[in-house]
Design a protein around this motif. Structure first.
Motif, PDB file in Angstrom:
ATOM      1  N   THR A 284       0.978  -1.212   0.089  1.00 37.85           N
ATOM      2  CA  THR A 284      -0.113   0.080  -0.005  1.00 37.85           C
ATOM      3  C   THR A 284       0.930   1.096  -0.076  1.00 37.85           C
ATOM      4  O   THR A 284       1.623   1.345   0.788  1.00 37.85           O
ATOM      5  CB  THR A 284      -0.877   0.100   1.113  1.00 37.85           C
ATOM      6  OG1 THR A 284      -0.130   0.015   2.438  1.00 37.85           O
ATOM      7  CG2 THR A 284      -1.918  -1.089   1.133  1.00 37.85           C
ATOM      8  N   MET A 285       0.646   2.220  -0.966  1.00 34.95           N
ATOM      9  CA  MET A 285       1.435   3.180  -1.207  1.00 34.95           C
ATOM     10  C   MET A 285       0.831   4.635  -1.387  1.00 34.95           C
ATOM     11  O   MET A 285      -0.177   4.748  -1.352  1.00 34.95           O
ATOM     12  CB  MET A 285       2.452   3.027  -2.380  1.00 34.95           C
ATOM     13  CG  MET A 285       1.237   2.902  -3.710  1.00 34.95           C
ATOM     14  SD  MET A 285       2.425   2.797  -5.258  1.00 34.95           S
ATOM     15  CE  MET A 285       3.025   4.527  -5.206  1.00 34.95           C
ATOM     16  N   ASP A 286       1.939   5.853  -0.980  1.00 32.93           N
ATOM     17  CA  ASP A 286       1.681   6.936  -1.494  1.00 32.93           C
ATOM     18  C   ASP A 286       2.672   7.089  -2.625  1.00 32.93           C
ATOM     19  O   ASP A 286       3.883   6.794  -2.584  1.00 32.93           O
ATOM     20  CB  ASP A 286       1.950   7.844  -0.180  1.00 32.93           C
ATOM     21  CG  ASP A 286       1.026   7.796   0.848  1.00 32.93           C
ATOM     22  OD1 ASP A 286      -0.192   7.472   0.875  1.00 32.93           O
ATOM     23  OD2 ASP A 286       1.551   7.768   1.892  1.00 32.93           O
ATOM     24  N   GLY A 287       2.074   8.012  -3.374  1.00 33.31           N
ATOM     25  CA  GLY A 287       2.852   8.493  -4.579  1.00 33.31           C
ATOM     26  C   GLY A 287       3.112   9.764  -4.749  1.00 33.31           C
ATOM     27  O   GLY A 287       2.595  10.833  -3.565  1.00 33.31           O
ATOM     28  N   PRO A 288       3.488  10.370  -5.843  1.00 28.82           N
ATOM     29  CA  PRO A 288       3.754  11.908  -5.888  1.00 28.82           C
ATOM     30  C   PRO A 288       2.297  12.607  -5.720  1.00 28.82           C
ATOM     31  O   PRO A 288       1.266  12.184  -6.159  1.00 28.82           O
ATOM     32  CB  PRO A 288       4.401  12.000  -7.314  1.00 28.82           C
ATOM     33  CG  PRO A 288       4.798  10.906  -7.638  1.00 28.82           C
ATOM     34  CD  PRO A 288       4.090   9.845  -6.848  1.00 28.82           C
ATOM     35  N   GLY A 289       2.325  13.635  -4.565  1.00 31.82           N
ATOM     36  CA  GLY A 289       0.995  14.344  -4.211  1.00 31.82           C
ATOM     37  C   GLY A 289       0.166  13.816  -3.550  1.00 31.82           C
ATOM     38  O   GLY A 289      -0.892  14.191  -3.164  1.00 31.82           O
ATOM     39  N   GLN A 290       0.418  12.414  -2.981  1.00 26.02           N
ATOM     40  CA  GLN A 290      -0.363  11.628  -2.170  1.00 26.02           C
ATOM     41  C   GLN A 290       0.146  11.689  -0.813  1.00 26.02           C
ATOM     42  O   GLN A 290       1.457  11.364  -0.354  1.00 26.02           O
ATOM     43  CB  GLN A 290      -0.509  10.268  -2.840  1.00 26.02           C
ATOM     44  CG  GLN A 290      -1.143  10.406  -4.335  1.00 26.02           C
ATOM     45  CD  GLN A 290      -0.904   8.876  -4.810  1.00 26.02           C
ATOM     46  OE1 GLN A 290      -0.251   8.262  -4.780  1.00 26.02           O
ATOM     47  NE2 GLN A 290      -1.897   8.815  -5.639  1.00 26.02           N
ATOM     48  N   GLY A 291      -0.890  11.421   0.273  1.00 26.23           N
ATOM     49  CA  GLY A 291      -0.575  11.296   1.670  1.00 26.23           C
ATOM     50  C   GLY A 291       0.469  12.041   2.128  1.00 26.23           C
ATOM     51  O   GLY A 291       0.630  13.127   2.296  1.00 26.23           O
TER      52      GLY A 291
END
Length: 336
Positions: A165-172
């Motif tokens: 489960t991830m955050d990428g650019p601009g996320q979280g």
């Protein structure tokens, strides 16, 4: 938007993410202004951290920390205006950081085998058996993050898959230091490298559905993909003002947001998706300026389409109608 409308708009999303509906109603009922949203949700999160400190067992401590992470995440969700203040941006960044910290503590207690993986454009948790037969990456959307989609993650874990489960650019947790990018396959390529596997499945939710489809068209190590409420195309002038405001914050400027939206178009990429693709839509998911997933399923060579007529955006009001089937579909597709 008034307090009652904001609370009602986010109710399904909140309960689908695991927030107790009664607690949600208590917290939102105390709001006197939409500007109080973030602080009210952070107070709710910190009450769970207090419960974690007072818990009689590590299991209860971990569970309270996990719930706190969800409340901290939802503190970042609203409201968004076209007059974003530095204080509001800093508060959102603090909420995201505290969500990340609470989830870290929860997993350290409840799943000590979980591994944190970070890269230049991603951060997240790898969970599940070390000898799993396949790995799935769960990709969040425009204002979601790795602390939100527990039901999806749990459904995949129960089927013996490893899940990142991830955050990428601009996320979280990365939202304060990075901005959204349309070439998300570059991020997924970094994630697959870090995972050390030769193939992955992808599940993308909301804008994450676009990210997943775009990645499946470019990244050969993606061998199965599922989109949930993902956009096929965005039309910037037709988007509702609140959505344009969210995208402006996540892109860094209005011009960057418009340029990003103009590139969210899968017309040319859909025919290039060679892997099995499941597209899930809700029939009540009708957002101005957003073309939903039916054209993607139709144009992709191995596309399948699941429409739940009464499903809303992200289909949090209809989990039984799609989530078990989608998890089974992914498990079977990766088991080949």
């Amino acid at each position: 938007m008034n307090v009652a409308d904001l609370a009602a708009e986010n109710l399904t999303r909140a309960t689908a993410a695991g927030l107790d509906p009664h607690e949600y109603q208590r917290v939102t009922a105390e709001l006197t202004s939409v500007d109080d949203w973030g602080q009210a949700f952070m107070r709710a999160a910190r009450r769970h951290l207090v419960r974690a400190e007072q818990a009689a067992s590590p299991i209860s401590t971990g569970a309270h920390c996990q719930v706190a992470a969800r409340w901290f995440h939802f503190a970042t969700l609203g409201p968004y205006t076209d007059r974003e203040t530095q204080a509001a941006a800093e508060a959102a960044a603090q909420s995201a950081a505290e969500a990340d910290a609470a989830m870290r503590r929860a997993l350290e207690i409840l799943e000590p085998g979980a591994r944190r993986l970070d890269g230049p454009a991603f951060a997240g948790w790898l969970r599940g058996p070390a000898d799993a037969y396949a790995t799935v990456v769960v990709v969040p959307g425009l204002d979601s993050g790795k602390e939100e989609f527990h039901a999806v993650t749990s459904a995949l874990l129960r089927r013996g898959l490893a899940v990142f489960t991830m955050d990428g650019p601009g996320q979280g947790t990365l939202a304060a230091t990075t901005t959204v990018r349309p070439d998300y396959h570059q991020v997924i390529g970094q994630v697959v490298d870090a995972l050390g596997v030769d193939r992955v499945g992808l599940v993308g939710l909301s804008l994450g559905g676009y990210y997943v489809a775009e990645s499946a068209a470019h990244e050969p190590r993606v061998v199965a993909a599922t989109t949930v409420s993902g956009p096929f195309r965005l039309d910037w002038p037709a988007l509702p003002p609140p959505l344009r405001n969210i995208l402006t914050r996540r892109a860094g400027s209005t011009r960057a947001a418009r340029d990003f939206a103009d590139q969210v178009d899968l017309s040319a990429l859909a025919p290039r998706i060679a892997c099995p693709l499941l597209v899930v839509d809700g029939g009540q998911d009708d957002i101005s300026g957003v073309t939903c997933g039916e054209p993607l399923a139709r144009l992709a060579p191995r596309g399948e389409y699941l429409l739940v007529p009464y499903g809303d955006h992200l289909l949090g009001n209809a989990h039984a109608d799609w989530l078990p089937a989608a998890a089974d579909w992914m498990s079977e597709a990766l088991g080949m």
